[in-house]
Design a protein around this motif. Structure first.
Motif, short mmCIF file in Angstrom:
data_model
loop_
_atom_site.label_atom_id
_atom_site.label_comp_id
_atom_site.label_asym_id
_atom_site.label_seq_id
_atom_site.Cartn_x
_atom_site.Cartn_y
_atom_site.Cartn_z
N GLY A 62 -1.21 -5.04 4.90
CA GLY A 62 -1.07 -4.59 3.52
C GLY A 62 -0.38 -3.24 3.51
O GLY A 62 -0.62 -2.40 4.38
N ALA A 63 0.49 -3.02 2.55
CA ALA A 63 1.19 -1.74 2.45
C ALA A 63 1.58 -1.49 1.00
O ALA A 63 1.87 -2.42 0.25
N ASP A 68 7.96 9.38 -5.89
CA ASP A 68 7.95 10.27 -7.06
C ASP A 68 6.54 10.72 -7.41
O ASP A 68 6.17 10.85 -8.58
N GLY A 69 5.72 10.93 -6.38
CA GLY A 69 4.38 11.46 -6.60
C GLY A 69 3.37 10.46 -7.11
O GLY A 69 2.28 10.85 -7.54
N GLY A 70 3.68 9.16 -7.08
CA GLY A 70 2.74 8.15 -7.55
C GLY A 70 2.87 6.86 -6.77
O GLY A 70 3.84 6.66 -6.02
N ILE A 71 1.90 5.98 -6.93
CA ILE A 71 1.93 4.69 -6.25
C ILE A 71 2.83 3.74 -7.02
O ILE A 71 2.69 3.56 -8.23
N ASP A 72 3.80 3.16 -6.33
CA ASP A 72 4.73 2.22 -6.96
C ASP A 72 4.06 0.85 -7.02
O ASP A 72 4.11 0.07 -6.07
N LEU A 73 3.41 0.56 -8.15
CA LEU A 73 2.67 -0.69 -8.30
C LEU A 73 3.58 -1.91 -8.30
O LEU A 73 3.13 -3.04 -8.10
N GLY A 74 4.87 -1.69 -8.55
CA GLY A 74 5.82 -2.80 -8.55
C GLY A 74 6.29 -3.19 -7.16
O GLY A 74 6.96 -4.21 -7.01
N ARG A 75 5.95 -2.37 -6.17
CA ARG A 75 6.38 -2.67 -4.80
C ARG A 75 5.18 -2.57 -3.87
O ARG A 75 4.84 -1.49 -3.39
N GLN A 76 4.54 -3.70 -3.68
CA GLN A 76 3.43 -3.78 -2.75
C GLN A 76 3.71 -4.88 -1.74
O GLN A 76 4.39 -5.86 -2.04
N SER A 191 -4.45 -5.26 1.74
CA SER A 191 -3.76 -4.70 0.57
C SER A 191 -4.66 -3.79 -0.23
O SER A 191 -4.23 -2.73 -0.71
N ALA A 192 -5.95 -4.16 -0.38
CA ALA A 192 -6.89 -3.32 -1.12
C ALA A 192 -7.14 -2.01 -0.39
O ALA A 192 -7.21 -0.93 -1.00
N ASP A 193 -7.26 -2.07 0.94
CA ASP A 193 -7.49 -0.85 1.71
C ASP A 193 -6.27 0.05 1.70
O ASP A 193 -6.40 1.28 1.67
N ALA A 194 -5.07 -0.53 1.73
CA ALA A 194 -3.86 0.28 1.62
C ALA A 194 -3.80 0.98 0.27
O ALA A 194 -3.42 2.16 0.17
N GLU A 199 -4.42 6.10 -2.88
CA GLU A 199 -5.05 6.91 -3.92
C GLU A 199 -5.67 8.17 -3.31
O GLU A 199 -5.57 9.27 -3.87
N LEU A 200 -6.33 8.01 -2.16
CA LEU A 200 -6.89 9.16 -1.46
C LEU A 200 -5.79 10.11 -1.01
O LEU A 200 -5.92 11.34 -1.14
#
Length: 236
Positions: A62-63, A68-76, A191-194, A199-200
């Motif tokens: 999972g990755a 840009d300082g945030g998690i790209d939810l569109g690319r997992q 994927s959930a752990d990534a 977030e951490l």
């Protein structure tokens, strides 16, 4: 002659498409001096058949990307690998990857090339990164003949370094999740752990900036100093 024949037979057999995709991969970047918000990171988590770096296998990857300082939810990124030979063991009770899921998984070579393309030249974050780095490195070498050279930062080291007043003995990911009050929907899936590790990491990057650590290179240099002090304090 027998030795050379053995070497040839042990080399991974890849089709032309995979070889071309491997050849087109960018070289991994060194630790940069750009601000943390401008650095693209890939947060990685692996589910494995066990904890032996020399014997166990990568079962699931999972990755997620931080951009840009945030998690790209569109690319997992998420892949379960085709491992029909894998026997059911105690680890299945943790990650839930039973024989049917592994039998239906992706071709390992294809999945690993997909992962390398997803990572690109980005530095990699992981919780207990040396384990993920070692397992992934061996899988890449055995499956693709590829040598992993990407730089890794261990979130399990970054958290106590930036929070010296927090005393958590042998803290795991769940301990730091609880420390910062993060809400977790699921755990022990790659994927959930990534996702929760990412977030951490964002919380830790915010702390790092407040401590005048605002580049990957500065973080890496401070981590090296922190490790040396830790070794010295234990008298090693």
């Amino acid at each position: 002659m027998k030795l050379f024949a053995w070497l040839r037979s042990s080399a991974p057999a890849l089709d032309d498409e995979l070889r071309q995709r491997l050849a087109a991969l960018p070289g991994p970047a060194a630790y940069g001096v750009q601000p943390l918000r401008e650095q693209r990171w890939v947060v990685l988590d692996l589910e494995t058949s066990g904890l032996n770096l020399n014997r166990d296998q990568v079962l699931s990857i999972g990755a997620v990307a931080i951009e840009d300082g945030g998690i790209d939810l569109g690319r997992q990124f998420e892949r379960t690998l085709h491992r029909p030979e894998q026997k059911t063991n105690a680890s299945v009770l943790i990650h839930g990857l039973g024989p049917s899921a592994l039998a239906a998984g992706s071709d390992p070579a294809e999945a690993l090339v997909d992962l390398l393309e997803f990572i690109g030249d980005s530095p990699v974050l992981a919780f207990h990164a040396p384990f993920d780095q070692g397992m992934l490195g061996r899988a890449l070498k055995e499956t693709l003949g590829y040598r992993l050279q990407h730089v890794f930062i261990d979130v399990a080291e970054l958290a106590p370094m930036l929070n010296p007043d927090t005393v958590l003995r042998e803290a795991g990911l769940d301990d730091w999740v609880a420390r910062f009050g993060l809400e977790v929907q699921a755990r022990h899936h790659a994927s959930a752990d990534a996702q929760v590790t990412a977030e951490l990491a964002l919380i830790l990057f915010s702390q790092a900036r407040r401590q005048q650590l605002d580049s990957p290179l500065q973080l890496e240099q401070r981590l090296r100093q922190w490790r040396r002090r830790a070794v010295h304090s234990h008298g090693l």
